[in-house]
Scaffold this active site. Structure first.
Site, PDB file in Angstrom:
ATOM      1  N   ASP A 243       3.077 -42.458 -39.493  1.00 44.47           N
ATOM      2  CA  ASP A 243       3.013 -41.430 -39.025  1.00 44.47           C
ATOM      3  C   ASP A 243       3.669 -40.238 -39.665  1.00 44.47           C
ATOM      4  O   ASP A 243       4.394 -40.643 -40.922  1.00 44.47           O
ATOM      5  CB  ASP A 243       3.823 -41.550 -37.568  1.00 44.47           C
ATOM      6  CG  ASP A 243       3.301 -40.423 -36.400  1.00 44.47           C
ATOM      7  OD1 ASP A 243       3.559 -40.540 -35.385  1.00 44.47           O
ATOM      8  OD2 ASP A 243       2.771 -39.374 -37.028  1.00 44.47           O
TER       9      ASP A 243
HETATM   10  C1  GLC Z   1       2.706 -36.622 -35.115  1.00 47.39           C
HETATM   11  C2  GLC Z   1       2.090 -37.551 -34.088  1.00 47.39           C
HETATM   12  C3  GLC Z   1       1.031 -38.291 -34.424  1.00 47.39           C
HETATM   13  C4  GLC Z   1      -0.023 -37.465 -35.183  1.00 47.39           C
HETATM   14  C5  GLC Z   1       0.392 -37.120 -36.185  1.00 47.39           C
HETATM   15  C6  GLC Z   1      -0.489 -36.225 -37.187  1.00 47.39           C
HETATM   16  O1  GLC Z   1       4.048 -36.326 -35.422  1.00 47.39           O
HETATM   17  O2  GLC Z   1       3.502 -38.507 -33.946  1.00 47.39           O
HETATM   18  O3  GLC Z   1       0.544 -38.798 -33.257  1.00 47.39           O
HETATM   19  O4  GLC Z   1      -1.198 -38.020 -35.006  1.00 47.39           O
HETATM   20  O5  GLC Z   1       1.741 -36.444 -36.534  1.00 47.39           O
HETATM   21  O6  GLC Z   1      -0.483 -35.042 -36.521  1.00 47.39           O
END
Ligand code: GLC
Length: 724
Positions: A243
């Site tokens: 993430d």
């Molecule tokens: C965010 C979220 C994730 C998302 C990613 C890209 O922090 O936790 O679900 O897809 O970053 O935006």
């Protein structure tokens, strides 16, 4: 490939800073960047892909990721709302429509479906989830994967899906986002991992690790999750992406002492691509040289990434270079988005005769509240590319319907959902006084749910409850229409209104969807995918809970207000309940009313004794004693009465959305295979175990129409351990 080029394939950078001046082009030319995210500008994407294909040594196309969570420009209901449709076909169609819009901008990878199981409405990300049940989340998660990827990910409108957040993110302590999770392996396997295994079995091309500390080892460094379960047990062949900077955060968690250590932990555990961080690009080469990481792990990560790019057909120039296609017919997904919005609305309370409203019986309709005309708020969280200009609000649709038939009088009453400024109440109450009926549009602004937006108090925010009580005092029929990103505690609203239609954040077509329901052009059919607590102190409260050794029963009715202060210690019933809140929720999982009056009867099982491999056919009849045609979600639950480990008091095992015409009786067929009775028992061994089962079919998880069956297994074994 050089080591630098291999590492490049494991780096995903944020491209939201626009182009030019372009700081990504040089990295792409040098083969040091294999993926980007957060751009949906087709000219920008085409230029980045051109550089990758024509100016780098190896001509490896880029993955272009984006959070296409519940629609793109045309916005469907938040996933929790889509879950309330219990309609996998429609959810799949919604994902397909979103992919058709997104792929025109060069996006070839979405970070959805989010299939975290959660039982905590304080958690802001419940909005993005499919709720508390593993089967419902599995079926809807698979539907979204199929909608995004189709059965041929090579075709130009397919985009890679990403099952997230692996794993157990929804068990976050206290419902606070990003908090630690403590989930015993048995519950992890029996609850939280089920939807992810379903997505892997359905061919999802990627998974994303969660931010969570999972029993002491953050998911982004958790080899048990990423290697033992995902790769060895499930044979997953796609890619794993971290993430946002969750590799770097391993140091913040206190697992590592440096970015280099974080890079080593993550790559060794099985994270293929680092999203938006610099640990891989800065430290992997030196770690390799120092022998601190296994070169085969690096090669495996690169292979996973290249395999996904091949599966998407990205090496085919027609695939990677998106001509600057205008998004064709931007209305292509409209019907699907509106149908999702309409089927997601759940009728929670209905005093007979109040709904549906009649356009001919009303002269003046009062429309009040901060969410009647809030085109941005109705879209909900995670709508990066949502086109607010296309939003149709309830007020707009009501005015359109009213034209020439009745008058709509509107007062916002509160500037926004958190406002405590009651200075506009007077005008609102004057409208209520002049109206034949009042629609109160209440709820949460979209910013009050979603990532990092947890609430400790889940009442209606601001002065909304005061508004409800004040409007009630005027004495007209009052219907509350609630738009929110989570279950709310509504006891202080329910007592003051005649009906409640709970609409989540319904997206672009909130207006027509809700208006048609309120005036009977459609009949509410939504069913709750998550339990609604009476008070926040009951959380976690969910239907598929364990029985405990002292379960409460209907006669556990002691209440704190009626206690005899000298009541003997054991006189109130010794069971698992709250003196001040009992043990039942406000509304149970699967609950949802209709304008129709439905009866379930004639439950039949194809057999009462099953052998392994059998499929139990379950039929039931539903009679519609009303004049309303409707759709109903028939639900099948079981209970494993005695098992190798304790099992939930009820488990959803099948459901079917059926049409029930006015005045008619329909036959509904449901089924469950003996494999569906399987679970992870002691020592986390998968088993299908002989024994007795209870079964119920009905309109929600409190269904009472029931029967029993038994599962026999071959005489030489009391359990059947099958590979999973
Ligand atoms: C965010 C979220 C994730 C998302 C990613 C890209 O922090 O936790 O679900 O897809 O970053 O935006």
């Amino acid at each position: 490939m050089t080591v630098a080029e291999k590492i490049g394939q494991l780096v995903q950078s944020d491209a939201s800073y626009g182009y030019p001046p372009d700081y990504l082009g040089d990295a792409i030319r040098a083969g040091q960047l294999g993926a980007v995210l957060n751009t949906s500008n087709v000219a920008h994407v085409n230029e980045l892909q051109r550089i990758a294909m024509e100016e780098s040594r190896l001509s490896i196309p880029l993955l272009v990721g984006r959070d296409v969570i519940h629609g793109f420009a045309t916005v469907a209901p938040i996933p929790l709302g889509q879950a309330a449709t219990w309609n996998p076909h429609l959810v799949q169609a919604g994902a397909r429509a979103a992919a058709l819009e997104a792929c025109c901008t060069g996006i070839n990878w979405t970070f959805a479906p989010m299939i975290d199981i959660t039982r905590d409405p304080r958690w802001g990300r419940i909005a993005e989830s499919f709720g508390e049940d593993p089967l419902l989340a599995s079926r809807l998660g698979v539907a979204m994967v199929r909608g995004f990827q189709t059965d041929d990910p090579m075709q130009p409108t397919a985009i890679a899906a990403c099952a997230k957040h692996f794993a157990a993110y929804g068990a976050t302590e206290g419902g606070r986002d990003y908090s630690a999770t403590q989930v015993p392996e048995n519950e992890l396997r029996n609850v939280h991992l089920r939807p992810f295994q379903a997505a892997v079995d359905a061919g999802v091309l990627s998974l994303m690790t969660s931010f969570s500390d999972v029993d002491g080892v953050p998911a982004t460094a958790n080899a048990f999750l990423l290697r033992s379960i995902l790769r060895e047990e499930w044979q997953f062949a796609g890619l794993v992406v971290s993430d946002w900077q969750s590799v770097q955060q391993l140091q913040t968690h206190g697992l590592t002492a440096s970015d280099a250590e974080s890079a080593a932990e993550a790559i060794t555990a099985g994270v293929d691509i680092e999203m938006a961080g610099t640990c891989y690009q800065t430290h992997l080469a030196e770690l390799l040289t120092a022998g601190a990481i296994d070169p085969q792990r690096l090669d495996a990560a690169v292979a996973n990434v290249l395999r996904v790019k091949c599966r998407l057909g990205l090496f085919d120039s027609a695939r990677y270079r998106i001509t600057d296609r205008t998004r064709g017919d931007v209305t292509a997904g409209d019907e699907t988005a509106k149908a999702l919005a309409q089927q997601s609305c759940v009728l929670l309370k209905h005093t007979a005769g109040v709904l549906p409203l009649s356009a001919t019986a009303i002269n003046t309709l009062g429309v009040l509240g901060p969410l009647a005309d809030a085109p941005y708020q109705q879209l909900g969280t995670w709508i990066f590319d949502g086109d607010v200009e296309r939003s149709v609000t309830p007020l707009e649709s009501l005015r359109e319907l009213a034209a020439g038939q009745f008058e709509v009088k509107y007062e916002r009453a509160l500037m926004h959902s958190r406002s405590k400024d009651t200075s506009q109440f007077e005008q609102a109450l004057a409208v209520a006084q002049q109206s034949d009926a009042v629609l109160l549009f209440l709820g949460e602004e979209s910013i009050l749910s979603g990532e990092a937006h947890s609430r400790a108090n889940i009442d209606l925010p601001g002065a909304q409850v005061e508004l409800v009580a004040a409007v009630r005092a005027i004495g007209k029929p009052v219907v509350a229409v609630i738009l929110a990103g989570r279950p709310l505690t509504l006891a202080n609203v329910l007592e003051h209104v005649d009906a409640v239609l709970f609409c989540w954040h319904p997206g672009t077509f909130a207006g027509p969807a809700i208006t048609e329901l309120l005036f009977g052009a459609a009949v509410p059919s939504g069913k709750l995918p998550v339990t609604f607590p009476r008070v926040v102190g009951q959380i976690p409260i969910f239907y598929n809970h364990k029985n405990t050794g002292r379960p409460p029963s209907a006669d556990t009715v002691a209440h704190i207000d009626s206690l005899d202060s000298r009541a003997p210690q054991t006189s109130l019933g010794m069971s698992a309940y709250y003196l001040d809140a009992g043990f039942e929720p406000q509304f149970p999982f699967g609950f949802g009313l209709s304008y129709a009056t439905l009866r379930y009867h004639d439950l039949r099982l194809s057999q009462s004794e099953l052998m392994p491999g059998d499929e139990l056919q379950v039929s039931v009849r539903i009679t519609n004693d009303s004049e309303y045609d409707c759709e109903e979600v028939a639900q099948l639950y079981i209970r494993d009465v005695a098992a190798n480990v304790t099992r939930p008091v009820r488990e959803l095992k099948d459901f079917s959305r059926v049409r029930v015409p006015a005045g008619q009786t329909v036959d509904v067929s449901l089924a469950l295979h003996t494999d569906d009775l399987g679970f992870f028992g002691r020592h986390n061994r998968w088993m299908v175990e002989a024994g007795a089962f209870e079964l119920w079919v009905g309109a929600d998880s409190n269904a009472t129409l029931g029967d029993r069956f038994t599962l026999q297994v071959p005489p030489d074994a009391s359990t059947l351990s099958t590979d999973r």
